[in-house]
Design an enzyme around this catalytic site. Structure first.
Site, PDB file in Angstrom:
ATOM      1  N   ASN A  27      29.636  33.137  41.857  1.00 18.52           N
ATOM      2  CA  ASN A  27      30.547  33.066  43.010  1.00 18.52           C
ATOM      3  C   ASN A  27      30.303  34.254  43.938  1.00 18.52           C
ATOM      4  O   ASN A  27      30.141  34.100  45.145  1.00 18.52           O
ATOM      5  CB  ASN A  27      32.010  33.080  42.558  1.00 18.52           C
ATOM      6  CG  ASN A  27      32.284  32.057  41.481  1.00 18.52           C
ATOM      7  OD1 ASN A  27      31.580  31.061  41.400  1.00 18.52           O
ATOM      8  ND2 ASN A  27      33.277  32.302  40.654  1.00 18.52           N
ATOM      9  N   ASP A  28      30.284  35.441  43.329  1.00 14.52           N
ATOM     10  CA  ASP A  28      30.031  36.619  44.161  1.00 14.52           C
ATOM     11  C   ASP A  28      28.551  36.766  44.495  1.00 14.52           C
ATOM     12  O   ASP A  28      28.198  37.183  45.599  1.00 14.52           O
ATOM     13  CB  ASP A  28      30.554  37.883  43.469  1.00 14.52           C
ATOM     14  CG  ASP A  28      32.045  38.055  43.691  1.00 14.52           C
ATOM     15  OD1 ASP A  28      32.496  37.824  44.826  1.00 14.52           O
ATOM     16  OD2 ASP A  28      32.763  38.382  42.732  1.00 14.52           O
TER      17      ASP A  28
ATOM     18  N   ARG B 116      33.326  34.349  50.613  1.00 15.87           N
ATOM     19  CA  ARG B 116      33.787  33.205  49.804  1.00 15.87           C
ATOM     20  C   ARG B 116      35.199  32.768  50.166  1.00 15.87           C
ATOM     21  O   ARG B 116      35.656  31.709  49.776  1.00 15.87           O
ATOM     22  CB  ARG B 116      33.663  33.509  48.291  1.00 15.87           C
ATOM     23  CG  ARG B 116      34.564  34.601  47.796  1.00 15.87           C
ATOM     24  CD  ARG B 116      34.163  35.056  46.393  1.00 15.87           C
ATOM     25  NE  ARG B 116      34.838  34.326  45.334  1.00 15.87           N
ATOM     26  CZ  ARG B 116      34.846  34.691  44.061  1.00 15.87           C
ATOM     27  NH1 ARG B 116      34.170  35.766  43.667  1.00 15.87           N
ATOM     28  NH2 ARG B 116      35.484  34.014  43.156  1.00 15.87           N
TER      29      ARG B 116
ATOM     30  N   HIS C  64      39.795  32.298  44.432  1.00 16.71           N
ATOM     31  CA  HIS C  64      40.371  32.356  43.087  1.00 16.71           C
ATOM     32  C   HIS C  64      41.497  31.355  42.909  1.00 16.71           C
ATOM     33  O   HIS C  64      41.785  30.930  41.793  1.00 16.71           O
ATOM     34  CB  HIS C  64      40.808  33.777  42.756  1.00 16.71           C
ATOM     35  CG  HIS C  64      39.636  34.629  42.429  1.00 16.71           C
ATOM     36  ND1 HIS C  64      39.009  35.400  43.369  1.00 16.71           N
ATOM     37  CD2 HIS C  64      38.927  34.748  41.280  1.00 16.71           C
ATOM     38  CE1 HIS C  64      37.969  35.987  42.802  1.00 16.71           C
ATOM     39  NE2 HIS C  64      37.897  35.617  41.539  1.00 16.71           N
TER      40      HIS C  64
ATOM     41  N   CYS D  10      28.652  32.688  34.284  1.00 19.15           N
ATOM     42  CA  CYS D  10      30.087  32.388  34.187  1.00 19.15           C
ATOM     43  C   CYS D  10      30.688  32.039  35.541  1.00 19.15           C
ATOM     44  O   CYS D  10      31.879  31.781  35.647  1.00 19.15           O
ATOM     45  CB  CYS D  10      30.838  33.544  33.538  1.00 19.15           C
ATOM     46  SG  CYS D  10      30.759  35.059  34.490  1.00 19.15           S
TER      47      CYS D  10
ATOM     48  N   ARG E 172      39.277  36.627  32.535  1.00 20.80           N
ATOM     49  CA  ARG E 172      39.526  37.433  33.743  1.00 20.80           C
ATOM     50  C   ARG E 172      40.781  38.278  33.493  1.00 20.80           C
ATOM     51  O   ARG E 172      41.885  37.861  33.807  1.00 20.80           O
ATOM     52  CB  ARG E 172      39.728  36.521  34.950  1.00 20.80           C
ATOM     53  CG  ARG E 172      38.469  35.804  35.428  1.00 20.80           C
ATOM     54  CD  ARG E 172      38.765  34.975  36.677  1.00 20.80           C
ATOM     55  NE  ARG E 172      37.564  34.607  37.391  1.00 20.80           N
ATOM     56  CZ  ARG E 172      36.906  33.455  37.238  1.00 20.80           C
ATOM     57  NH1 ARG E 172      37.336  32.557  36.394  1.00 20.80           N
ATOM     58  NH2 ARG E 172      35.819  33.202  37.959  1.00 20.80           N
TER      59      ARG E 172
ATOM     60  N   GLU F 101      26.360  40.045  39.635  1.00 16.64           N
ATOM     61  CA  GLU F 101      27.002  39.325  40.735  1.00 16.64           C
ATOM     62  C   GLU F 101      26.738  39.986  42.088  1.00 16.64           C
ATOM     63  O   GLU F 101      27.343  39.621  43.084  1.00 16.64           O
ATOM     64  CB  GLU F 101      28.497  39.127  40.482  1.00 16.64           C
ATOM     65  CG  GLU F 101      29.285  40.367  40.180  1.00 16.64           C
ATOM     66  CD  GLU F 101      30.769  40.076  39.902  1.00 16.64           C
ATOM     67  OE1 GLU F 101      31.246  38.967  40.159  1.00 16.64           O
ATOM     68  OE2 GLU F 101      31.450  41.002  39.437  1.00 16.64           O
TER      69      GLU F 101
HETATM   70  C1  PEP Z   1      31.834  35.360  39.939  1.00 15.18           C
HETATM   71  O1  PEP Z   1      31.851  36.151  40.880  1.00 15.18           O
HETATM   72  O2  PEP Z   1      31.028  34.411  39.848  1.00 15.18           O
HETATM   73  C2  PEP Z   1      32.810  35.489  38.850  1.00 15.18           C
HETATM   74  C3  PEP Z   1      32.713  34.781  37.738  1.00 15.18           C
HETATM   75  O3  PEP Z   1      33.845  36.342  39.035  1.00 15.18           O
HETATM   76  P1  PEP Z   1      35.100  36.033  39.983  1.00 15.18           P
HETATM   77  O4  PEP Z   1      35.004  34.601  40.433  1.00 15.18           O
HETATM   78  O5  PEP Z   1      36.325  36.298  39.193  1.00 15.18           O
HETATM   79  O6  PEP Z   1      34.888  36.993  41.098  1.00 15.18           O
HETATM   80 MG    MG Z   2      33.031  37.959  40.769  1.00  8.42          MG
END
Ligand code: PEP
Ligand code: MG
Length: 544
Positions: free
Chosen positions: A454-455, A465, A188, A502, A296, A431
């Site tokens: 991402n997740d 990650r 993040h 996203c 977020r 996710e």
């Molecule tokens: C994701 O997991 O892709 C996402 C958009 O949420 P975050 O990166 O805040 O976990």
């Molecule tokens: Mg996420």
């Protein structure tokens, strides 16, 4: 000149001076001291400095975020003067003949533990405040208070690693670039750097951190991941040219403002922006985002030293909706846990935080927090076109529980005479592999899906990650991930729901065609990538 190389996570060039971000030493040492009055005098001086810093923070917050949010610094000033707290520090120094830092750290632990064990959630949250003021005192005692807030000049902030909470607390007007010795590109902190639109390099290594010092001249190339300390003339002029070319490229992209996100053969798509705070709305609008695809909301919690109240949240959500003037705004409910830690939640340390107590799991087990946020969201929904999105969904029963709580909150509000429009869209993040696999069951229950790549990548490929060592095994274009997205898109459309992406992958223009061919309806990216993705869309011809 010395060159270090890490991984660039936001492409841009920064030229300036280094400011080393030092965290107060978590491991305060116990040192035997003969001269205890001198130790007490050190505490008094550190306290005076802390009071001055807190007063300055109060004044700044009062101007920037208003009295309610500024009050926390007043509370900290009061706590600093608390008799029991001060007596405890002095007693420990005197009775054990120990150093001031140690006495503050022990007092901090004792008081924080006492607050945490109280029934009242307000008192529990005071544990974080005691830790906060104690860390400030220790930083003043050890001379490690962050230098970032001190200077008037914009600096290149260098740190071992930065937690999201530390990143948001930095004074953005003073940050020219980020460089961290550790960290991974999907963290993040990296995402925040992209959102803040500043060059960032992660994983520059321990040697880098050992060898740099405050005030060193440096150039950060966020494209190549290179950092030059004390650059020679040739390097400097090459990078100045690169910086100018970069600015020119960004200027040209600005010419795409006002143009449609449409392919050569006429397929339209929405391109929205991801934001973490109201401050990012300007960038979203400047880059002509068609809406906000991911707000977020947890950063509201991360920036606060206590649970944000319904009123505080309502005013933020209302501002976002009003600023977007009727364009779609998707606000994601609280997604803390894992790397996003908020002290006042007092979450336990976990063996596998990414697989642990986070996001919707916290909301479903702490309905007081969840309902406060939902009330604020539904109340704000009359000010624009709101979509409420829930993170980390893995099952139908979870979603059923969420929808039941939403109904309860809406009914309560209506009974109190508050109007709640039926047009508020409800969506979930895809996710986890589980959510993608059962997307045929989830889709009829919602208005939209948004894929959090991402997740989804971390859980599908079993790659943490946060862990830079496994990044090489983390192929973000892996067929398994693309198949899960495709499957979710099919199921969304079969059930009349729309689907967006996203996660960071949405900005990867080598995949734009793939996503459009899958039928993805929306791509939500950091504000600075909106026009780049628009350009990619406008160059595509899907008829071929
Ligand atoms: C994701 O997991 O892709 C996402 C958009 O949420 P975050 O990166 O805040 O976990
Ligand atoms: Mg996420």
């Amino acid at each position: 000149m010395v060159k270090y190389t890490g991984k660039g996570v936001y492409g841009a060039v920064a030229i300036g001076r280094i400011s080393v971000f030092r965290k107060p030493d978590a491991q305060v040492k116990r040192i035997h001291i003969e001269d205890t009055p001198a130790e007490k005098a050190r505490v008094a001086a550190a306290k005076e400095a802390a009071a001055g810093q807190l007063q300055a923070l109060y004044n700044k917050a009062l101007k920037e975020v208003g009295e309610t949010n500024a009050q926390i610094f007043e509370i900290h000033i009061m706590m600093l003067e608390d008799e029991d707290y001060n007596e405890s520090i002095e007693n420990i120094i005197e009775s054990q003949s120990v150093n001031a830092e140690y006495a503050v750290a022990v007092t901090s632990d004792n008081f924080a533990e006492m607050f945490s064990s109280m029934e009242d959630t307000y008192m529990q949250a005071r544990a974080a405040d005691v830790r906060d003021i104690s860390n400030r005192l220790i930083a003043n005692l050890t001379g490690t208070a962050s230098s970032v807030t001190g200077s008037g000049e914009k600096m290149i902030v260098c740190a071992d690693d930065l937690a999201p909470s530390e990143t948001v607390s930095l004074d953005k007007d003073k940050v020219l670039a980020f460089v961290t010795a550790h960290g991974s590109s999907n963290s993040h902190t990296a995402i925040l750097a992209r959102n803040m639109n500043i060059p960032a390099v992660i994983g520059a290594g321990d040697e880098f951190l050992t060898n740099i010092k405050d005030g060193d001249e440096a150039i950060v190339d966020g494209y190549t991941g290179e950092i030059f300390i004390d650059p020679d003339e040739q390097t400097r002029s090459a990078l100045v040219s690169k910086q100018r070319a970069d600015e020119e490229k960004k200027r040209l992209l600005q010419e795409l403002r006002g143009k449609d996100n449409v392919t050569l053969d006429g397929r339209k798509i929405n391109i929205y922006a991801n934001i973490g705070s109201v401050d990012n709305i300007g960038a979203a609008l400047l880059n002509d985002a068609g809406g906000i695809g991911l707000f977020r909301s947890e950063f509201l919690y991360l920036e606060n030293s206590d649970y944000p109240t319904e009123e505080q949240q309502f005013s933020v959500y209302k501002r976002v909706l009003e600023s977007m003037s009727g364009k779609k705004v998707v606000i994601r409910t609280l997604d803390i846990g894992a790397d996003k830690q908020v002290d006042y939640f007092n979450l336990k340390k976990e063996e596998n935080p990414a697989l642990g107590y986070r996001a919707i799991r916290i909301c479903l087990t702490r309905p007081d927090i969840f309902k406060t946020q939902l009330r604020a969201l539904f109340r704000a929904s009359v000010y624009g076109s709101l979509g409420i999105m829930f993170p980390m969904i893995t099952s139908v029963s979870e979603l059923e529980r969420i929808l039941a709580i939403c109904d309860e909150v809406k009914t309560e509000l209506k009974e109190q005479g508050v109007s709640v429009p039926d047009s508020t869209e409800i969506g979930i993040m895809i996710e986890t592999p589980a959510a993608a696999i059962i997307s045929d069951r989830l889709a009829p229950m919602v208005d939209f899906f948004s894929v959090g790549t991402n997740d989804l990548t971390q859980y599908t490929l079993a790659c943490d990650r946060q862990n830079p060592d496994v990044e090489q095994f983390c192929d973000t274009h892996h067929e398994a991930i693309l198949r899960l997205i495709e499957m979710s898109a099919e199921n969304a459309h079969k059930n009349g729901a729309w689907i967006g992406i996203c996660g960071e992958l949405a900005a990867d223009t080598t995949l734009t065609e793939t996503f459009l061919r899958m039928g993805i309806d929306e791509l939500s990216v950091s504000p600075s990538f909106v026009l780049k993705v628009r350009e990619a869309v406008r160059n595509l011809d899907l008829s071929k």
